[in-house]
Write an enzyme that holds these catalytic residues in place. Structure first.
Site, PDB file in Angstrom:
ATOM      1  N   GLY A  10      41.881  39.449  43.240  1.00 15.10           N
ATOM      2  CA  GLY A  10      42.712  39.231  42.036  1.00 15.10           C
ATOM      3  C   GLY A  10      43.707  38.105  42.228  1.00 15.10           C
ATOM      4  N   ASP A  15      49.794  38.929  39.487  1.00  9.17           N
ATOM      5  CA  ASP A  15      50.368  39.349  40.772  1.00  9.17           C
ATOM      6  C   ASP A  15      49.750  38.577  41.932  1.00  9.17           C
ATOM      7  OD1 ASP A  15      51.585  41.187  39.172  1.00  9.17           O
ATOM      8  OD2 ASP A  15      50.856  42.959  40.232  1.00  9.17           O
ATOM      9  N   THR A 134      48.920  52.534  39.835  1.00  8.72           N
ATOM     10  CA  THR A 134      49.654  52.333  38.583  1.00  8.72           C
ATOM     11  C   THR A 134      50.340  53.589  38.042  1.00  8.72           C
ATOM     12  OG1 THR A 134      49.348  51.858  36.216  1.00  8.72           O
ATOM     13  CG2 THR A 134      47.426  52.611  37.388  1.00  8.72           C
ATOM     14  N   GLU A 136      50.261  54.363  35.094  1.00 10.48           N
ATOM     15  CA  GLU A 136      49.366  54.945  34.082  1.00 10.48           C
ATOM     16  C   GLU A 136      48.711  56.231  34.592  1.00 10.48           C
ATOM     17  OE1 GLU A 136      48.056  54.051  30.820  1.00 10.48           O
ATOM     18  OE2 GLU A 136      49.958  53.010  30.733  1.00 10.48           O
ATOM     19  N   TYR A 157      40.984  53.492  32.329  1.00 11.89           N
ATOM     20  CA  TYR A 157      41.680  52.652  33.320  1.00 11.89           C
ATOM     21  C   TYR A 157      42.428  53.537  34.314  1.00 11.89           C
ATOM     22  CZ  TYR A 157      45.428  49.690  35.224  1.00 11.89           C
ATOM     23  OH  TYR A 157      46.317  49.054  36.069  1.00 11.89           O
ATOM     24  N   LYS A 161      41.802  54.117  38.325  1.00 14.40           N
ATOM     25  CA  LYS A 161      42.851  53.805  39.294  1.00 14.40           C
ATOM     26  C   LYS A 161      43.208  55.031  40.139  1.00 14.40           C
ATOM     27  CE  LYS A 161      44.170  49.459  38.879  1.00 14.40           C
ATOM     28  NZ  LYS A 161      44.428  48.573  40.011  1.00 14.40           N
ATOM     29  N   HIS A 187      55.074  45.483  35.221  1.00 14.60           N
ATOM     30  CA  HIS A 187      55.851  44.329  35.677  1.00 14.60           C
ATOM     31  C   HIS A 187      55.264  43.055  35.080  1.00 14.60           C
ATOM     32  CE1 HIS A 187      52.921  45.525  38.759  1.00 14.60           C
ATOM     33  NE2 HIS A 187      52.705  44.224  38.921  1.00 14.60           N
TER      34      HIS A 187
HETATM   35  P1  NAP Z   1      45.772  40.608  35.998  1.00 12.97           P
HETATM   36  O1  NAP Z   1      46.704  39.475  35.711  1.00 12.97           O
HETATM   37  O2  NAP Z   1      44.917  41.124  34.904  1.00 12.97           O
HETATM   38  O3  NAP Z   1      44.842  40.123  37.209  1.00 12.97           O
HETATM   39  C1  NAP Z   1      43.675  40.812  37.548  1.00 12.97           C
HETATM   40  C2  NAP Z   1      42.912  40.009  38.571  1.00 12.97           C
HETATM   41  O4  NAP Z   1      41.701  40.714  38.882  1.00 12.97           O
HETATM   42  C3  NAP Z   1      42.467  38.617  38.070  1.00 12.97           C
HETATM   43  O5  NAP Z   1      42.526  37.721  39.144  1.00 12.97           O
HETATM   44  C4  NAP Z   1      41.024  38.854  37.675  1.00 12.97           C
HETATM   45  O6  NAP Z   1      40.217  37.694  37.712  1.00 12.97           O
HETATM   46  C5  NAP Z   1      40.613  39.823  38.791  1.00 12.97           C
HETATM   47  N1  NAP Z   1      39.393  40.541  38.483  1.00 12.97           N
HETATM   48  C6  NAP Z   1      39.057  41.176  37.337  1.00 12.97           C
HETATM   49  N2  NAP Z   1      37.823  41.720  37.438  1.00 12.97           N
HETATM   50  C7  NAP Z   1      37.384  41.430  38.680  1.00 12.97           C
HETATM   51  C8  NAP Z   1      36.168  41.679  39.370  1.00 12.97           C
HETATM   52  N3  NAP Z   1      35.153  42.333  38.801  1.00 12.97           N
HETATM   53  N4  NAP Z   1      36.045  41.221  40.646  1.00 12.97           N
HETATM   54  C9  NAP Z   1      37.056  40.522  41.223  1.00 12.97           C
HETATM   55  N5  NAP Z   1      38.214  40.240  40.610  1.00 12.97           N
HETATM   56  C10 NAP Z   1      38.378  40.690  39.358  1.00 12.97           C
HETATM   57  O7  NAP Z   1      46.550  41.843  36.596  1.00 12.97           O
HETATM   58  P2  NAP Z   1      48.016  41.898  37.262  1.00 12.97           P
HETATM   59  O8  NAP Z   1      48.999  42.187  36.201  1.00 12.97           O
HETATM   60  O9  NAP Z   1      48.186  40.739  38.158  1.00 12.97           O
HETATM   61  O10 NAP Z   1      47.900  43.238  38.110  1.00 12.97           O
HETATM   62  C11 NAP Z   1      47.473  43.202  39.473  1.00 12.97           C
HETATM   63  C12 NAP Z   1      46.985  44.569  39.876  1.00 12.97           C
HETATM   64  O11 NAP Z   1      48.034  45.519  39.760  1.00 12.97           O
HETATM   65  C13 NAP Z   1      45.843  45.125  39.032  1.00 12.97           C
HETATM   66  O12 NAP Z   1      45.022  45.877  39.875  1.00 12.97           O
HETATM   67  C14 NAP Z   1      46.529  46.032  38.031  1.00 12.97           C
HETATM   68  O13 NAP Z   1      45.637  47.036  37.584  1.00 12.97           O
HETATM   69  C15 NAP Z   1      47.641  46.586  38.892  1.00 12.97           C
HETATM   70  N6  NAP Z   1      48.850  46.962  38.176  1.00 12.97           N
HETATM   71  C16 NAP Z   1      49.478  46.059  37.389  1.00 12.97           C
HETATM   72  C17 NAP Z   1      50.649  46.406  36.760  1.00 12.97           C
HETATM   73  C18 NAP Z   1      51.380  45.437  35.874  1.00 12.97           C
HETATM   74  O14 NAP Z   1      52.244  45.881  35.109  1.00 12.97           O
HETATM   75  N7  NAP Z   1      51.108  44.144  35.966  1.00 12.97           N
HETATM   76  C19 NAP Z   1      51.197  47.690  36.953  1.00 12.97           C
HETATM   77  C20 NAP Z   1      50.515  48.591  37.772  1.00 12.97           C
HETATM   78  C21 NAP Z   1      49.347  48.207  38.408  1.00 12.97           C
HETATM   79  P3  NAP Z   1      40.174  36.651  36.466  1.00 12.97           P
HETATM   80  O15 NAP Z   1      41.408  35.790  36.633  1.00 12.97           O
HETATM   81  O16 NAP Z   1      38.908  35.921  36.693  1.00 12.97           O
HETATM   82  O17 NAP Z   1      40.216  37.465  35.212  1.00 12.97           O
HETATM   83  O1  G4F Z   2      51.608  45.623  27.696  1.00 13.05           O
HETATM   84  P1  G4F Z   2      50.665  46.763  27.633  1.00 13.05           P
HETATM   85  O2  G4F Z   2      49.267  46.455  27.220  1.00 13.05           O
HETATM   86  O3  G4F Z   2      50.734  47.495  29.035  1.00 13.05           O
HETATM   87  P2  G4F Z   2      50.283  48.966  29.503  1.00 13.05           P
HETATM   88  O4  G4F Z   2      49.264  49.540  28.612  1.00 13.05           O
HETATM   89  O5  G4F Z   2      51.540  49.754  29.700  1.00 13.05           O
HETATM   90  O6  G4F Z   2      49.588  48.639  30.896  1.00 13.05           O
HETATM   91  C1  G4F Z   2      50.173  47.743  31.839  1.00 13.05           C
HETATM   92  O7  G4F Z   2      51.021  48.472  32.695  1.00 13.05           O
HETATM   93  C2  G4F Z   2      50.345  49.442  33.519  1.00 13.05           C
HETATM   94  C3  G4F Z   2      51.414  50.119  34.381  1.00 13.05           C
HETATM   95  O8  G4F Z   2      52.069  51.116  33.635  1.00 13.05           O
HETATM   96  C4  G4F Z   2      49.325  48.714  34.364  1.00 13.05           C
HETATM   97  F1  G4F Z   2      48.710  49.592  35.189  1.00 13.05           F
HETATM   98  C5  G4F Z   2      48.306  48.019  33.480  1.00 13.05           C
HETATM   99  O9  G4F Z   2      47.395  47.285  34.295  1.00 13.05           O
HETATM  100  C6  G4F Z   2      49.044  47.040  32.573  1.00 13.05           C
HETATM  101  O10 G4F Z   2      49.580  46.019  33.366  1.00 13.05           O
HETATM  102  O11 G4F Z   2      51.222  47.869  26.597  1.00 13.05           O
HETATM  103  C7  G4F Z   2      52.529  48.395  26.734  1.00 13.05           C
HETATM  104  C8  G4F Z   2      52.838  49.230  25.499  1.00 13.05           C
HETATM  105  C9  G4F Z   2      51.751  50.252  25.168  1.00 13.05           C
HETATM  106  O12 G4F Z   2      52.365  51.456  24.790  1.00 13.05           O
HETATM  107  C10 G4F Z   2      51.016  49.653  23.978  1.00 13.05           C
HETATM  108  O13 G4F Z   2      50.431  50.607  23.098  1.00 13.05           O
HETATM  109  O14 G4F Z   2      52.886  48.365  24.365  1.00 13.05           O
HETATM  110  C11 G4F Z   2      52.159  48.943  23.305  1.00 13.05           C
HETATM  111  N1  G4F Z   2      51.748  47.887  22.370  1.00 13.05           N
HETATM  112  C12 G4F Z   2      52.177  47.783  21.082  1.00 13.05           C
HETATM  113  N2  G4F Z   2      51.592  46.733  20.501  1.00 13.05           N
HETATM  114  C13 G4F Z   2      50.890  46.896  22.620  1.00 13.05           C
HETATM  115  C14 G4F Z   2      50.793  46.166  21.432  1.00 13.05           C
HETATM  116  N3  G4F Z   2      50.208  46.560  23.736  1.00 13.05           N
HETATM  117  C15 G4F Z   2      49.410  45.449  23.678  1.00 13.05           C
HETATM  118  N4  G4F Z   2      48.743  45.075  24.788  1.00 13.05           N
HETATM  119  N5  G4F Z   2      49.284  44.708  22.529  1.00 13.05           N
HETATM  120  C16 G4F Z   2      49.950  45.024  21.377  1.00 13.05           C
HETATM  121  O15 G4F Z   2      49.821  44.344  20.350  1.00 13.05           O
END
Ligand code: NAP
Ligand code: G4F
Length: 355
Positions: A10, A15, A134, A136, A157, A161, A187
């Protein structure tokens, strides 16, 4: 001193790109897994490509996929890293309802492919493993969550996870691998994916403030998230890997805000006060001074199941490892709006000079 070698899945994501930059600053050699795509997917790491990949030979990108055991096995065997950060995922909750099997394969079984390769290659004493778990996984509990809270996933999802979370624990206990879970709450950063609510909002607000559009369409305004800054969270990941033993840690801010509040603050940054009127899908957000409608609801953004409230207690990582978040909610929103405005202005100037 021998340089440490990290392998990041990733690396092209939010991240992964921030972690790669962080580790390069710490003098690591960084290997990253990137997917083959028909258009370039390395935009977030292009700025470090020339210096570290071409000149210093400290950054290496490898084609592969978390659904492809052969590429995972082969890369771990060749690289033999000291630290593996498994950040690759189909990370969009709503999309996991549309692609549940794929999401489970990447997010759930992808983790198993890595852990099992580490044991089969007899690298379990050498490699430390970090799993991006996560908040979630907790589902809908409407209380402050910590490492002892129960898990009740409500999306494909989250269940994928949770599979990865458990296998990380199981491989730690069964085979003695240094394998830790970071249970991360939401984040964000200026390089957040554009279909998450934070970036979608700040980009729309920047465009509205520059007269490039008028309306932001969203789904549920009333859910609450514990939003932190991704730069702080990649530091937490690294600190977890340097800790004396592997374990599971909540990474959060212990504060929660509604989506509505996020939107209000983002508009406030550009001098617009949003007032609300109406109910349900008829609700609108309008400019208090001009009455122009800037926020509307579109049902397509509602989810089959919603997590309504997330707030994390990060006491364990604070007391044991010494990590705390530095950037608070309003600093985060302002940073994202400012960066989007800067980028838009840059691309508008670029567009004009190209013409
Ligand atoms: P992100 O921006 O969506 O990045 C996901 C990464 O995974 C991208 O590099 C994507 O590649 C790669 N990927 C997707 N499918 C893949 C596959 N089949 N094989 C190899 N790589 C693949 O996510 P992020 O926000 O940086 O989050 C990083 C990690 O933390 C994720 O595992 C996410 O579920 C977890 N997480 C995130 C949050 C958050 O709030 N950001 C919170 C809790 C947990 P491409 O660039 O080609 O799409
Ligand atoms: O920004 P979101 O899509 O993030 P969500 O669903 O909380 O998930 C993110 O955080 C998780 C950790 O808690 C990660 F594991 C996951 O990979 C991802 O990074 O939505 C946040 C909130 C939700 O309640 C959603 O229903 O915003 C609400 N929302 C309202 N309108 C929307 C929208 N979300 C999205 N994406 N787009 C909208 O138009």
């Amino acid at each position: 001193m021998k340089r440490k070698v990290a392998f990041i899945t990733g690396v092209t994501g939010q991240d992964g790109s921030l972690l790669a930059k962080f580790l390069l600053k710490k003098n690591y050699i960084v290997h990253g897994l990137k997917r083959r795509a028909s258009s370039f997917n390395t935009g977030r790491i292009d700025s470090i490509y020339e210096e570290h990949q071409l000149k210093n030979k400290k950054l290496f990108l490898h084609y592969g996929d978390l659904t492809d055991s052969l590429s995972i096995y082969d890369l771990l065997n060749k690289i033999k890293p000291d630290e593996v950060y498994n950040l690759g995922a189909q990370s969009h909750v709503a999309i996991s309802f549309i692609n549940p099997e794929y999401t489970t394969n990447v997010d759930g079984i992808g983790n198993l492919r890595l852990l099992d390769a580490i044991t089969k290659l007899k690298l379990k004493k050498k490699i430390k493993f970090f799993q991006a778990s996560t908040s979630e996984m907790y589902g809908n509990q409407k209380k402050i969550l910590n490492e002892n809270s129960k898990f009740e996933p409500v999306s494909p999802y989250a269940s994928a996870k949770l599979l990865a979370y458990w296998n990380t624990k199981i491989y730690r206990e069964a085979y003695g691998i240094f394998a830790s879970n970071g249970i991360m709450f939401n984040h964000e950063s200026p390089v957040r994916g554009e279909n998450f609510i934070s970036k979608k909002t700040t980009k729309a607000v920047a465009e509205i403030s520059l007269g490039l559009r008028e309306v932001l369409y969203v789904g549920n305004l009333n859910s609450y998230r514990d939003w932190g800054y991704a730069g702080d969270y990649v530091e937490a990941m690294w600190k977890i890997m340097q800790y004396k033993k592997s374990d599971d840690f909540v990474i959060a801010t212990n504060k929660t805000h509604s989506v509505r509040k996020f939107i209000e603050l983002a508009f406030k940054r550009v001098g617009i006060t949003i007032n609300w009127k109406g109910q349900g899908i008829k609700e609108i957000g309008y400019n208090k001074e001009t009455n122009k409608i800037h926020v509307r609801i579109d049902e397509i953004y509602f989810r089959p199941n919603e997590v309504e409230y997330l707030k994390g207690d990060y006491t364990k990582i604070k007391n044991s490892i010494g990590w705390s978040p530095r950037i608070n909610f309003s600093m985060l929103v302002n940073m994202m709006v400012d960066e989007d405005i800067k980028n838009l202005k840059k691309s508008t100037i670029q567009f004009k000079s190209d013409k």
